[in-house]
Each structure stands twice: as structure tokens, then as C-alpha cells.
Design a protein around this motif. Structure first.
Motif, short mmCIF file in Angstrom:
data_model
loop_
_atom_site.label_atom_id
_atom_site.label_comp_id
_atom_site.label_asym_id
_atom_site.label_seq_id
_atom_site.Cartn_x
_atom_site.Cartn_y
_atom_site.Cartn_z
N SER A 80 39.12 25.22 51.23
CA SER A 80 40.27 24.96 52.09
C SER A 80 41.58 25.17 51.33
O SER A 80 42.54 25.75 51.85
N ILE A 81 41.62 24.70 50.08
CA ILE A 81 42.82 24.85 49.27
C ILE A 81 43.05 26.31 48.91
O ILE A 81 44.19 26.81 48.96
N LEU A 82 41.98 27.02 48.58
CA LEU A 82 42.14 28.45 48.28
C LEU A 82 42.66 29.21 49.50
O LEU A 82 43.50 30.10 49.38
N LYS A 83 42.19 28.84 50.69
CA LYS A 83 42.67 29.50 51.90
C LYS A 83 44.16 29.26 52.10
O LYS A 83 44.88 30.14 52.59
N ASP A 84 44.62 28.06 51.75
CA ASP A 84 46.06 27.80 51.82
C ASP A 84 46.83 28.74 50.91
O ASP A 84 47.88 29.27 51.28
N LEU A 85 46.31 28.97 49.72
CA LEU A 85 46.97 29.86 48.77
C LEU A 85 46.93 31.31 49.26
O LEU A 85 47.86 32.08 49.00
N VAL A 86 45.86 31.65 49.97
CA VAL A 86 45.79 32.98 50.60
C VAL A 86 46.88 33.10 51.66
O VAL A 86 47.61 34.09 51.72
N ASP A 87 47.02 32.07 52.48
CA ASP A 87 48.05 32.06 53.53
C ASP A 87 49.45 32.09 52.95
O ASP A 87 50.38 32.61 53.58
N LEU A 88 49.61 31.51 51.77
CA LEU A 88 50.92 31.49 51.11
C LEU A 88 51.20 32.81 50.38
O LEU A 88 52.30 32.99 49.83
N ARG A 89 50.22 33.71 50.37
CA ARG A 89 50.34 35.02 49.72
C ARG A 89 50.66 34.88 48.22
O ARG A 89 51.51 35.59 47.68
N VAL A 90 49.97 33.94 47.59
CA VAL A 90 50.18 33.73 46.15
C VAL A 90 49.65 34.95 45.39
O VAL A 90 48.49 35.34 45.55
N GLU A 91 50.48 35.53 44.56
CA GLU A 91 50.14 36.78 43.86
C GLU A 91 49.69 36.57 42.43
O GLU A 91 49.38 37.53 41.73
N ARG A 92 49.65 35.31 41.98
CA ARG A 92 49.15 35.02 40.63
C ARG A 92 47.64 35.07 40.59
O ARG A 92 46.96 34.76 41.57
N GLU A 93 47.10 35.45 39.44
CA GLU A 93 45.66 35.42 39.24
C GLU A 93 45.24 33.99 38.88
O GLU A 93 45.81 33.38 37.96
N LEU A 94 44.26 33.46 39.61
CA LEU A 94 43.84 32.08 39.42
C LEU A 94 42.33 32.01 39.23
O LEU A 94 41.59 32.91 39.65
N ASP A 95 41.87 30.93 38.60
CA ASP A 95 40.43 30.70 38.45
C ASP A 95 39.92 29.90 39.64
O ASP A 95 40.62 29.01 40.16
N GLU A 149 28.70 27.74 40.89
CA GLU A 149 29.31 26.87 39.89
C GLU A 149 29.88 27.63 38.71
O GLU A 149 30.14 27.06 37.64
N LYS A 150 30.08 28.93 38.88
CA LYS A 150 30.74 29.76 37.88
C LYS A 150 32.20 29.98 38.30
O LYS A 150 32.53 29.96 39.48
N SER A 151 33.05 30.22 37.31
CA SER A 151 34.47 30.43 37.58
C SER A 151 34.77 31.92 37.67
O SER A 151 34.31 32.72 36.84
N TYR A 152 35.53 32.29 38.70
CA TYR A 152 35.91 33.68 38.93
C TYR A 152 37.43 33.78 39.01
O TYR A 152 38.10 32.85 39.46
N ARG A 153 37.95 34.93 38.59
CA ARG A 153 39.38 35.19 38.71
C ARG A 153 39.66 35.78 40.08
O ARG A 153 39.01 36.74 40.50
N VAL A 154 40.62 35.20 40.79
CA VAL A 154 40.98 35.68 42.13
C VAL A 154 42.50 35.76 42.25
O VAL A 154 43.23 35.01 41.60
N VAL A 155 42.95 36.68 43.07
CA VAL A 155 44.37 36.78 43.43
C VAL A 155 44.45 36.49 44.93
O VAL A 155 44.07 37.34 45.74
N PRO A 156 44.89 35.30 45.31
CA PRO A 156 44.86 34.91 46.73
C PRO A 156 45.47 35.94 47.67
O PRO A 156 44.92 36.19 48.75
N ALA A 157 46.58 36.54 47.29
CA ALA A 157 47.26 37.49 48.18
C ALA A 157 46.42 38.73 48.45
O ALA A 157 46.65 39.44 49.43
N GLN A 158 45.41 38.98 47.61
CA GLN A 158 44.58 40.18 47.77
C GLN A 158 43.26 39.90 48.46
O GLN A 158 42.46 40.81 48.69
N ILE A 159 43.00 38.65 48.81
CA ILE A 159 41.72 38.28 49.44
C ILE A 159 41.77 38.57 50.94
O ILE A 159 42.68 38.15 51.63
N ASP A 160 40.78 39.31 51.41
CA ASP A 160 40.69 39.61 52.84
C ASP A 160 39.22 39.77 53.23
O ASP A 160 38.59 40.77 52.90
N VAL A 161 38.68 38.75 53.89
CA VAL A 161 37.29 38.83 54.34
C VAL A 161 37.22 38.71 55.86
O VAL A 161 36.18 38.41 56.43
#
Length: 289
Positions: A178-193, A199-211
Motif C-alpha cells: 500500500s505504501i509503495l503504491k502511494d509512492l507510485v502515485d506520487l511519481r517518486v523518481e528515486r531508486e528505493l529498496d 523476503e528479498k530486497s529489490y531496487r525499484v523506482v516508483p515512478a517507473q512501475i506500471d503493472v
């Protein structure tokens, strides 16, 4: 239609005469009896002008998504969000708005409101951010309350605390998504874990997520392949399972047809689906929390 126009004119005249309460009452009664977009637009404008922000926000929530496409309505809605310090919802609304709505003055107004709020209520900002940081040791209902309160944080503070939550191993996966989706909606362009299902950590850029495409295709297939009762069940379960797999649903099944077959197997035929093992485990923990 003529009667509606006459009542709208009457409401405007009362408003101009300084009789705000009477003007609003006419529109409220009209909206309840004969709801139209025109009535809702004027009522929303009067609510905001009269500082009845809660009523304005509720009115917008009851309308279709097209309601905010009118520049005047959009400006009133954003004004109500700013007046109630709903900064994160305001930023998400701006981010998703049509380009012609995103005038620089609105962005400046929102930025200035955040600065004033941080200067006037520094203790509230610190407390809300601190509570937002520490979600993992709370029950799901309390997590939801803390997130809702965090929407009053300035965007910078919200993103900072949200980034921490994305890698909190004790946080419920549904809340983390839910929190990650908020960051997607906010178009956050920083790379985040982000900690995913495995249970593994992945690098994501919220603004680039589109499913969205895969989800829309899945829902379309469900509606076409089942009777109404089964379709309703599958749509509900698909929404939950798909959300838990966010932002990598294709790592569970690469196609919408694969998702559909697995959903039918588990929820209609009662078969075990190996690829759903992690999702089922999380679903069971949510149900018992």
C-alpha cells in the motif's frame, strides 16, 4: 431541467446576497432529489467558499472520476485538501491530473502550505513521522490509522518515512505494498529498496512501475470466463492476490491467462497452486491478525 435551472439561479442569488446557508441548503436538497453534475459542481464550490471542507471532500468522493476533470472543480477540491492539510492526497491528485490542470500556481500553493504547516506545527509533524516510521510492531488496523494520519505530513517527510517502511521486515506485506503504491502515485523518481514476497530486497523506482495492463487483462478474462457469481468471487480474490504480488505480478505468473488458470484452480476447484504458496501464507496471517 427548467426547474433545476431555476433552483440553481435561486441558490446563486441567495449566495450573492450573503445568505450562504440557505443557498447551500437548496443545493443539498436538489443534489439529494435530482443529482446532476451541474448541481454537484456548484455545491462543491459553495462548500469550499464557506470553508465546509469535510462536506466538499465527501461530495467529491461520491462523484465519478470524471468529476475532477473540470478545472474549477479540480481547483476547489485541491483547495479543500490543502485547507485540511491532506498534503499527500493533494500531491497524488496533482500527479494524476490532466496536464492542463497542473498549473504552476497550484504547485506553489501546495508547497507553501506544507512550509507553513511545518513551521506552525513542528511537534505534530515529528510525531506523525515517528508513528509512521514504526508500523511493524502494530496491528493491521493501527497501521492503517497511522498511514492515514501520515497523509498530513509534508511530501518530503512522508517519502522519507515511507522509504524506511518498504524495507521493514516486520511490516505486513499488504501495508508495505500500500505504501509503495502511494509512492507510485506520487511519481517518486528515486531508486528505493523494497522487500517482496520472497523476503528479498529489490531496487525499484516508483515512478517507473506500471503493472496496470496485466491487471486489466486479468479482470477482463475473469468477466468473460465465469458466471456472475463466480466472477465476483474471482475478481475479489484476484484483486487481493495481485496486490500482494505488486510490483512484480509477472514473477508469480507471466500472463493474465496464467493468473486466471491458477485462480480458478485454487478458488473454484480447490486445488493447491504452488506459485500461490507465499501469497496464501500472507493472506492467512492477515485474516488472523
Amino acid at each position: 431541467m427548467k426547474e433545476i435551472d431555476e433552483q440553481l439561479t435561486q441558490a446563486k442569488e441567495l449566495w450573492d446576497d450573503g445568505k450562504q446557508a440557505q443557498a447551500i441548503q437548496i443545493l443539498e436538497e436538489l443534489d439529494e432529489k435530482t443529482p446532476t453534475t451541474q448541481v454537484a459542481e456548484l455545491l462543491n464550490h459553495f462548500y469550499v467558499a464557506n470553508q465546509q471542507y469535510s462536506e466538499a471532500l465527501q461530495l467529491v468522493a461520491n462523484q465519478s472520476t470524471n468529476f475532477l476533470h473540470h478545472p474549477g472543480v479540480f481547483a476547489d477540491y485541491l483547495g479543500a485538501l490543502i485547507a485540511t492539510n491532506n498534503f499527500i492526497v493533494a500531491w497524488k491528485t496533482l500527479a494524476s491530473a490532466d496536464q492542463q490542470m497542473k498549473i504552476p500556481a497550484m504547485v506553489t500553493r501546495l508547497e507553501e502550505a506544507e512550509v507553513r504547516y511545518q513551521e506552525d506545527f513542528p511537534q505534530s509533524v515529528r510525531a506523525d513521522e515517528r508513528h509512521f516510521y514504526h508500523l511493524g510492531d502494530r496491528q493491521l488496523a493501527d497501521q492503517i490509522k497511522a498511514i492515514k494520519q501520515a497523509y498530513h505530513l509534508p511530501q518530503k517527510n512522508y517519502i522519507r518515512a515511507a522509504s524506511f517502511n518498504l524495507v521493514d521486515p516486520y511490516l505486513n506485506q499488504l501495508t508495505r505494498v500500500s505504501i509503495l503504491k502511494d509512492l507510485v502515485d506520487l511519481r517518486v523518481e528515486r531508486e528505493l529498496d523494497f522487500i517482496w514476497l520472497d523476503e528479498k530486497s529489490y531496487r525499484v523506482v516508483p515512478a517507473q512501475i506500471d503493472v496496470g495492463r496485466l491487471r486489466k487483462e486479468l479482470m477482463r478474462l475473469i468477466e468473460q470466463s465465469a458466471d456472475p457469481v463466480q466472477a465476483e468471487l474471482l475478481i475479489q480474490q484476484a484483486g487481493l492476490m495481485y496486490d500482494l504480488a505488486f510490483p512484480f505480478p509477472e514473477r508469480v505468473f507471466a500472463t493474465a491467462t496464467g493468473w486466471l488458470a491458477a485462480l480458478q484452480a485454487q478458488f473454484l476447484a480447490g486445488k493447491e497452486v504452488k506459485q500461490f504458496h507465499s501469497l496464501n501464507k500472507i493472506m492467512n496471517s492477515i485474516m488472523t491478525s
